[in-house]
Design a protein around this motif. Sequence first.
Motif, PDB file in Angstrom:
ATOM      1  N   VAL A 109       2.487  -2.621   4.310  1.00 14.20           N
ATOM      2  CA  VAL A 109       2.750  -1.181   4.228  1.00 14.20           C
ATOM      3  C   VAL A 109       4.240  -0.951   4.449  1.00 14.20           C
ATOM      4  CG1 VAL A 109       2.197   1.094   5.155  1.00 14.20           C
ATOM      5  CG2 VAL A 109       0.453  -0.712   5.166  1.00 14.20           C
ATOM      6  N   PRO A 110       5.015  -0.827   3.389  1.00 15.24           N
ATOM      7  CA  PRO A 110       6.456  -0.634   3.575  1.00 15.24           C
ATOM      8  C   PRO A 110       6.743   0.626   4.388  1.00 15.24           C
ATOM      9  CG  PRO A 110       5.923  -0.949   1.252  1.00 15.24           C
ATOM     10  CD  PRO A 110       4.627  -0.830   1.980  1.00 15.24           C
ATOM     11  N   LEU A 111       7.660   0.492   5.316  1.00 15.89           N
ATOM     12  CA  LEU A 111       8.009   1.609   6.189  1.00 15.89           C
ATOM     13  C   LEU A 111       8.798   2.682   5.432  1.00 15.89           C
ATOM     14  CD1 LEU A 111       7.902   2.484   9.196  1.00 15.89           C
ATOM     15  CD2 LEU A 111      10.120   1.369   9.494  1.00 15.89           C
ATOM     16  N   ALA A 112       9.531   2.252   4.423  1.00 21.83           N
ATOM     17  CA  ALA A 112      10.463   3.167   3.752  1.00 21.83           C
ATOM     18  C   ALA A 112       9.796   4.078   2.734  1.00 21.83           C
ATOM     19  CB  ALA A 112      11.579   2.358   3.104  1.00 21.83           C
ATOM     20  N   GLN A 113       8.495   4.302   2.851  1.00 17.18           N
ATOM     21  CA  GLN A 113       7.824   5.206   1.903  1.00 17.18           C
ATOM     22  C   GLN A 113       7.542   6.552   2.566  1.00 17.18           C
ATOM     23  OE1 GLN A 113       3.592   4.453   1.140  1.00 17.18           O
ATOM     24  NE2 GLN A 113       3.742   2.663   2.481  1.00 17.18           N
ATOM     25  N   THR A 114       7.581   7.605   1.766  1.00 20.68           N
ATOM     26  CA  THR A 114       7.173   8.906   2.287  1.00 20.68           C
ATOM     27  C   THR A 114       6.220   9.562   1.291  1.00 20.68           C
ATOM     28  OG1 THR A 114       9.105  10.030   1.328  1.00 20.68           O
ATOM     29  CG2 THR A 114       9.295   9.252   3.608  1.00 20.68           C
ATOM     30  N   CYS A 115       6.801  10.181   0.265  1.00 24.46           N
ATOM     31  CA  CYS A 115       5.989  10.894  -0.719  1.00 24.46           C
ATOM     32  C   CYS A 115       6.474  10.490  -2.090  1.00 24.46           C
ATOM     33  CB  CYS A 115       6.151  12.397  -0.520  1.00 24.46           C
ATOM     34  SG  CYS A 115       5.554  13.377  -1.907  1.00 24.46           S
ATOM     35  N   VAL A 147       0.664   4.666   0.822  1.00 21.21           N
ATOM     36  CA  VAL A 147      -0.343   5.355   1.631  1.00 21.21           C
ATOM     37  C   VAL A 147      -0.662   6.744   1.076  1.00 21.21           C
ATOM     38  CG1 VAL A 147      -0.961   6.057   3.969  1.00 21.21           C
ATOM     39  CG2 VAL A 147       0.587   4.133   3.610  1.00 21.21           C
ATOM     40  N   ASN A 203      13.659   6.102  -4.249  1.00 20.45           N
ATOM     41  CA  ASN A 203      13.348   5.563  -2.921  1.00 20.45           C
ATOM     42  C   ASN A 203      12.047   4.773  -2.962  1.00 20.45           C
ATOM     43  OD1 ASN A 203      15.570   6.740  -1.818  1.00 20.45           O
ATOM     44  ND2 ASN A 203      14.471   8.344  -0.686  1.00 20.45           N
ATOM     45  N   GLY A 205      -6.481   5.277   4.725  1.00 23.22           N
ATOM     46  CA  GLY A 205      -5.530   4.177   4.575  1.00 23.22           C
ATOM     47  C   GLY A 205      -6.124   2.871   5.087  1.00 23.22           C
ATOM     48  N   ASP A 212      -1.410   9.657   4.946  1.00 26.03           N
ATOM     49  CA  ASP A 212      -0.560   9.323   6.096  1.00 26.03           C
ATOM     50  C   ASP A 212      -0.701  10.400   7.173  1.00 26.03           C
ATOM     51  OD1 ASP A 212       1.478   8.107   7.665  1.00 26.03           O
ATOM     52  OD2 ASP A 212       2.991   9.429   6.760  1.00 26.03           O
ATOM     53  N   VAL A 232      -2.082  -7.358   2.280  1.00 28.92           N
ATOM     54  CA  VAL A 232      -1.647  -5.967   2.241  1.00 28.92           C
ATOM     55  C   VAL A 232      -0.476  -5.753   3.179  1.00 28.92           C
ATOM     56  CG1 VAL A 232      -2.363  -3.572   2.510  1.00 28.92           C
ATOM     57  CG2 VAL A 232      -4.022  -5.293   1.760  1.00 28.92           C
ATOM     58  N   LEU A 278       0.849  -1.195   0.000  1.00 29.78           N
ATOM     59  CA  LEU A 278       0.000   0.000   0.000  1.00 29.78           C
ATOM     60  C   LEU A 278       0.883   1.244   0.000  1.00 29.78           C
ATOM     61  CD1 LEU A 278      -2.903   1.213   0.258  1.00 29.78           C
ATOM     62  CD2 LEU A 278      -2.483   1.280   2.731  1.00 29.78           C
TER      63      LEU A 278
END
Lengths: 262, 226, 473
Positions: free
Chosen positions: A45-51, A17, A71, A29, A22, A43, A15
Amino acid sequence: MAKIKTPEDSPTVGLFVTCLVDLIRPSVGFAAVKLLEDADCNVEVPLAQTCCGQPAYNSGDKADARELALNTVAAFEGYDYVVAPSGSCAGMLSHHYPELLGDNPDTAARARAFADKAYELVSFLVDVRGMKEVDAEYMGQVTYHDSCAGLRELGIKDQPRKLLASVQGLKLDEMEEAEICCGFGGTFCIKYPDISNAIVEKKTANITASKTDCLLAGDLGCLMNMAGKLSREGRQMEVRHVAEVLAGMTDEPAIGTKGGDS
Amino acid sequence: MNTAQSRQFVLDAIRGALDIKSDDTVRKATVQKRLKAHPSNLVPEHAKSSGDANLELFIEKLEGQSASVSRAVSTSDIPEIVAAYLRENNLPAEFRTGSDELFERIPWETAPTLTRHQGRGQGSDAVTMSRARTAAAETGTLFLTSGAENPTTLNFLPDTHIMVISRKDILGSYEDAWNALRQVYGPRTLPRAVNLVSGPSRTADIEQIIVMGAHGPRRLHVIIVG
Amino acid sequence: MKPQSHAFKANVAQALTNEPLKKALGGIKHGFVANRAKARTNLPEFEELRDEAKAVKEHTLAHLDLYLEEYEAKVSEAGGHVHWAPSAQNARDIILNICREADAKTVTKGKTMIGEEIAINEHLAKADITPVETDLGEYLVQIRDEPPSHIIAPAIHLTKAQVESDFRQLHTDLPIDRVLDEPGQLVAEARKVLRERFLAADVGITGANLLIAETGTSVIVTNEGNGDLTQCLPRVHIVIASIEKTVPTLEDANTILRVLARSATGQECSTYTTYTTGPKRPGDPDGPEEYHVVLLDNGRTEMLGSEFHDMLRCIRCGACMNHCPVYGAVGGHAYGWVYPGPMGAVLTPSLIGIDEAGHLPNASTFCGRCEAVCPMRIPLPKMMRQYREREYEKGNTPPLYKLGMKLWAFAAKRHRLYQALTGLAIPLMARLGKRSGRFRTFPLAGGWTRHRDLPAPQGKTFQQLWREKEAKS
């Protein structure tokens, strides 16, 4: 481009987000997670996501946009699909990443592979997962705004309407000019606030004229813009992300309201 | 910069931008081939109609653009049609034509009230009459060619313009019409002016409201012969 | 005209408080937009024709030098003269010379955007030659000393009442008590006044929608017939056209014409489409004795093959501005030069520079409607973004905006830092906004909260909540 349907019964979906969900409205979400799970997806939710990098990309800051894109691509490698509850972000992932990362053969290939598995939530549910109805109830008349990127980059028009038609008690009344921009435009609304205001004023006039109680759309940026304007105009209108209604998760106060204030 | 230098400047800039190498034979051949063969692009299906359907389409399109249409079995019907049209619209029974042989063949004496003047258009002309060389039903468009037979000024100066066209000259598409003109004028050659006319003059420049008769004719009447 | 694009923000402020303008712009959706939609539906092949039209232009641009040479040769063969103008100044000089040679006092003009681009009216007027605009819309803006605000509907910003007032002020030889309530009455008055001008003109200047290499022909489309009276009555006819107007053959012209009027006004074709080739022929009773074509470059060759190459396909239909929410809010004058709307947001910086026109490619929501309706499938948003990239590289981005972007990007590229920061800030912001669920003002968000409330965050971020949920299970 035709996307390949994976054969597995339960694909693993990462996902994406989106930064606005977020930060501003996590309930969207969770609604997305529920809908994806209802469509037999695992599902994560990878932690390494931002924008996704769209604000930088549209501001001409290609270097930062590239880094953010890389990234994001890295964060979602290994998933069958990447799904975002936003047409605008999904358009960035599936249409603009290949362009942004296309100048180097290695990043180009990765961006292409990534783009091919990236989807907007509702179109993913309908077009890829074959979802025909949802198990949800909403008593009221709603109107639906087609957000620009979802509509024109991704062709999202019928999918949300199809699922909304299956929500018990819900009646969809189309507003005039549902396909016209709400004036949000990401950083546009900050750079040219007065033009943005003139555009959203037309949109809220159309929303108000629709004589419905609730405005839905698939992009939180547009929703915040329209909700913020409606509230400034003193209109009593419930504004929600379409996923909340489709997931039957409308207990949270609507956008820009506190409990019982909508 | 003098004339020759300006020309060279622009052409060099184009060749530079297109990164043209010295050997240009392929591009030149491509261009010559296209100009000579003038291949047709996509022609809409509706423009390929023929026979009665084509005629119906032509009339429907013209009327849709606020022109009026009448049919004449032969040229000998034209004087009475013209006289009736002018009478019904309270117009003077007087008009101007060019020297087209068609107008010489028409038995004007059968409608003695009519007065025909000849020559190029005048600012004071109320009614003029021209013969269209060909037409495309696709959009209800008549093709008029310049020359003494049908001076261009007759098409634009009067209040009311009457056009005559033979049924056999009404073709389907623009492609058909241009090919017909190529038959008359030869390859890569056109008369000074070809006017494609699809209705009376109009403007919507004030509040997007359509008003007829901006600068050209307020009325266009088309007589189809045959 | 002197560009005013740098003053975009001030122009916008004026436009947004202009009530007649608002009313006038409100009419576009019922007119041009609705009519185009209908025309598209009525022609099943429309989308395919767009592809073909695009292909025609791409082919022509790839062979532009050769087609221009062919075009020139055919014009000469027909007895006309072709003049090449690398710059706007060259074009002005050429035209003035022709007018002087013809001893011209009055010049009638058909609507030509190239004429606006090279500011020919001012140039002729300075030399005591009177230019008279004959397209009704152009006439209406000329008598107000205004530039056009739309490329196919120059006076779209004006209301009937404004036109009436202008006519009463200017046409003083007509009876004071005449009735001018209806557009029809206004049009009739303009027809009468301009008819005399047509007949008296020494030179006629028109633009060209297309130049056909096959036959050396220039094509104009009009609904009024003014362009025709401009070119068939005076002794001298001057066509001014930019080089990218060229197409190879009559067939190629057909293809462009099939999408042009439908995209512009929603008509299947314009009332008049006129093909002219050279001056009057032996035996012709009318037509000009001299026929000149001024081919303008003025920056086009720099666009050719560049990242803005696609813009050279533009056929000036105006569909992009008719469908643009920004144009619909501010109108054409705000853009500050000849070409407004999305096509102007790309063309203006290409022709007069990004330093003057930097606002234009920024003033877009990227809603994509322009590209969706462009008959030539020009990727307008993409090219606007490319201008933003150029500006960013040049350091033209406003410093505070850039600083904000940089700080945000710095954090967003480091997800742990980003999540730590947002994990602190967002719950705090949520607490501040808890009372009403929204903010009427918020630090650094003045642009947003000036016109609308800012919805407050729900509480913790999704990432926080998700990790808590995962930890539990």
